[in-house]
Design an enzyme around this catalytic site. Structure first.
Site, PDB file in Angstrom:
ATOM      1  CG  HIS A  57      -1.822  -0.947   1.267  1.00 50.56           C
ATOM      2  ND1 HIS A  57      -3.089  -0.918   0.532  1.00 50.56           N
ATOM      3  CD2 HIS A  57      -1.897  -2.296   1.539  1.00 50.56           C
ATOM      4  CE1 HIS A  57      -4.086  -2.004   0.614  1.00 50.56           C
ATOM      5  NE2 HIS A  57      -3.130  -3.052   1.274  1.00 50.56           N
ATOM      6  CG  ASN A 130      -8.106  -4.322   0.797  1.00 52.51           C
ATOM      7  OD1 ASN A 130      -7.485  -3.084   0.840  1.00 52.51           O
ATOM      8  ND2 ASN A 130      -7.563  -5.658   1.017  1.00 52.51           N
TER       9      ASN A 130
END
Ligand code: NDP
Length: 502
Positions: A57, A130
């Site tokens: 990420h 997510n």
């Protein structure tokens, strides 16, 4: 601002600087002096401008906003920030891709992180989700291997489609997430046009001590919009920062994106006998069994002022849970409870929670102390508990949100199998019952395209079996696409259908 109003440049110690452009030298042409502290400070600070990027990420963007309760949920949880209809809590939300590095392109095929920090009056509550409701693996022991398979290979320093499919096909529990990833939802048009999911199950506890299992679904009010594979790749070339720019520009012009929070709520006792393990992160709870209940809205209406301070140094941790909310026995969640704060300590430093973006807006009374860059401290407060000198005391009446686990042998094992525990039914249902024919066509094309790029024959055979297990028609279409050297839809048909893709 007139020239007279401009402030004088200073060193970081606040001492006025005498030049913004010339270093201190012996005569105009002579050597630079070590006593030019300002120059040395500029060079030294510049060399230390970067903190290590996140191992996953790394590339992302974020914004501030608020969460507002729109439905009474006090029958399910005593969490203070959910205690009243109309109650608003400030939030910071960070979106991201997963596999790419800091400079990588926003629109590549990847899941998107959807990490929320709620600055509640009872401390920070982080929901680190997510844009998909499921994940590739269900045991934290496989997470590191999974990520290694998605990132750069040691010899070439290139990503390898073969490694990705090798891991996925040897880990059939990944089929649900890979189906979503390979669909057009793997290339969202913007961060505003995608959902966010807690993915994990959490526990809610009400004032009476009654417990519920819950999943959070943040549904985009802007509507789902995706790029086709070709469109996403074109944007990679045109504007690698497309998603960051879209979010920033939208908020700057007053178009604040919004998500509706729908909860799925399962009575505590039902988990034990549910037909599959409801804590398995590779599965959703069908809406027929647990319909979504709308309870709030999330709005992003303020851009960061400083990307590094607010986005890069933001540190989310699923272990940040407030009274009335607790973990479930989802093994992935339990692993993440350790992993997130651990990586922040390494990446940002021991006292990362004191940075303004991470610091709670409620008071902190802790016996933790010292460490590099400690800023807020407890003064002359006692440094141990229990003490007889007026130090803070814990409140057992808040109650721990915990479940009872019957003792058993200590094992390394998969979850105990249940009736409907297979890896392929849910992605199969998604393909057959939920996707439109356009969605299915694009899914086949995207899989064929990905498999056509450097995947070894043996891996390819396993991949064909993997997709046949999801759905025999899907397997056949992927095989046909690979044989004919392209997907099942012509580029003209693809262009014609792209705008209709969901
Ligand atoms: P439902 O028909 O009640 O729900 C299907 C869900 O899928 C909706 O939430 C829908 O919401 C979402 N969806 C629609 N199109 C797509 C797409 N192309 N890709 C991914 N998601 C899509 O059925 P069930 O709850 O019984 O679930 C059936 C299957 O739907 C599951 O096996 C799962 O694969 C998928 N799904 C289920 C979710 C759940 O929480 N139950 C959540 C997301 C997907 P929307 O269009 O607003 O996203």
């Amino acid at each position: 601002m007139t020239d007279e109003q401009r402030p004088t440049t200073t060193t970081d110690a606040g001492v006025p600087a005498t030049s913004d452009e010339h270093s201190l030298t012996v005569g105009p042409d002579g050597p630079i002096l070590l006593q030019d502290h300002y120059l040395i400070q500029k060079m030294a600070q510049f060399n230390r401008e970067r903190v290590p990027e996140r191992v996953v990420h790394a590339k992302g963007g974020g914004a501030h906003g608020f969460f507002e309760v729109t439905e009474d949920v006090t029958q399910y949880t005593k969490a203070d920030f959910l205690s009243q209809v109309g109650k608003k809590t400030p939030v910071f939300l960070r979106f991201s891709t997963v596999a790419g590095e800091l400079g990588s392109a926003d629109t590549v095929r990847d899941p998107r992180g959807f990490a929320i920090k709620l600055y509640t009056e009872q401390g920070n509550y982080d929901i680190v989700g997510n844009n998909t409701p499921v994940f590739f693996v269900k045991d934290p022991s496989k997470f590191q291997d999974f990520i290694h398979s998605q990132k750069r290979m040691p010899e070439t320093n290139l990503r390898s489609n073969d490694a990705q499919w090798d891991f996925w096909t040897l880990s059939p529990e990944s089929a649900h997430q890979v189906t979503i990833l390979m669909s057009d939802r793997g290339t969202p048009r913007t961060w505003r046009h995608q959902h966010g999911f807690s993915s994990h199950t959490f526990m809610w506890v009400n004032q009476a001590g009654e417990r519920f299992w819950v999943k959070y679904h943040f549904k985009t009010v802007q509507g789902i919009e995706n790029f086709t594979d070709a469109e996403a790749k074109a944007v990679v070339a045109e504007d690698p920062d497309f998603h960051i720019r879209d979010l920033f520009d939208s908020i700057a012009k007053g178009d604040a994106p919004e998500w509706r929070l729908e909860m799925q709520i399962m009575p505590f006792e039902e988990a034990a006998d549910y037909r599959f393990n409801p804590f398995d992160l590779t599965k959703v709870w069908p809406h027929g069994d647990y319909p979504g209940i709308t309870i709030g809205r999330l709005v992003l209406d303020r851009n960061p002022e400083n990307y590094f301070a607010e986005v890069e140094q933001a540190a989310f941790e699923p272990a940040n849970m407030v009274p009335g909310i607790g973990p479930s026995p989802d093994k992935m969640l339990l692993g993440r409870l350790f992993s997130y704060p651990d990586t922040h300590r390494h990446r940002i430093g021991t006292n990362y929670t004191q940075l303004p973006i991470n610091a709670p807006k409620s008071p902190v009374h802790t016996y933790n102390k010292d460490g590099a860059m400690r800023y807020h401290h407890n003064g002359a407060q006692p440094v141990y508990a229990p003490n007889s000198h007026g130090g803070p005391v814990a409140d057992p009446s808040l109650g721990e949100a915990a479940w009872f686990q019957e003792g058993g042998e200590i094992v390394r094992s998969a979850y105990t199998p249940r009736r409907d525990d297979d890896d392929f039914s849910q992605p199969g249902a998604l393909y057959r019952d939920v996707m439109s024919e356009t969605d299915r066509g694009h899914l086949v094309e995207n899989i064929v395209g990905h498999l056509s790029d450097g995947v070894a024959d043996e891996t390819l055979e396993r991949a064909l079996q993997y997709w046949t297990n999801v759905d025999s028609d899907l397997g056949a279409r992927v095989r046909a696409g690979l044989t004919s050297g392209n997907g099942t839809t012509s580029s003209a048909a693809r262009a014609a259908t792209s705008s209709a893709a969901s």
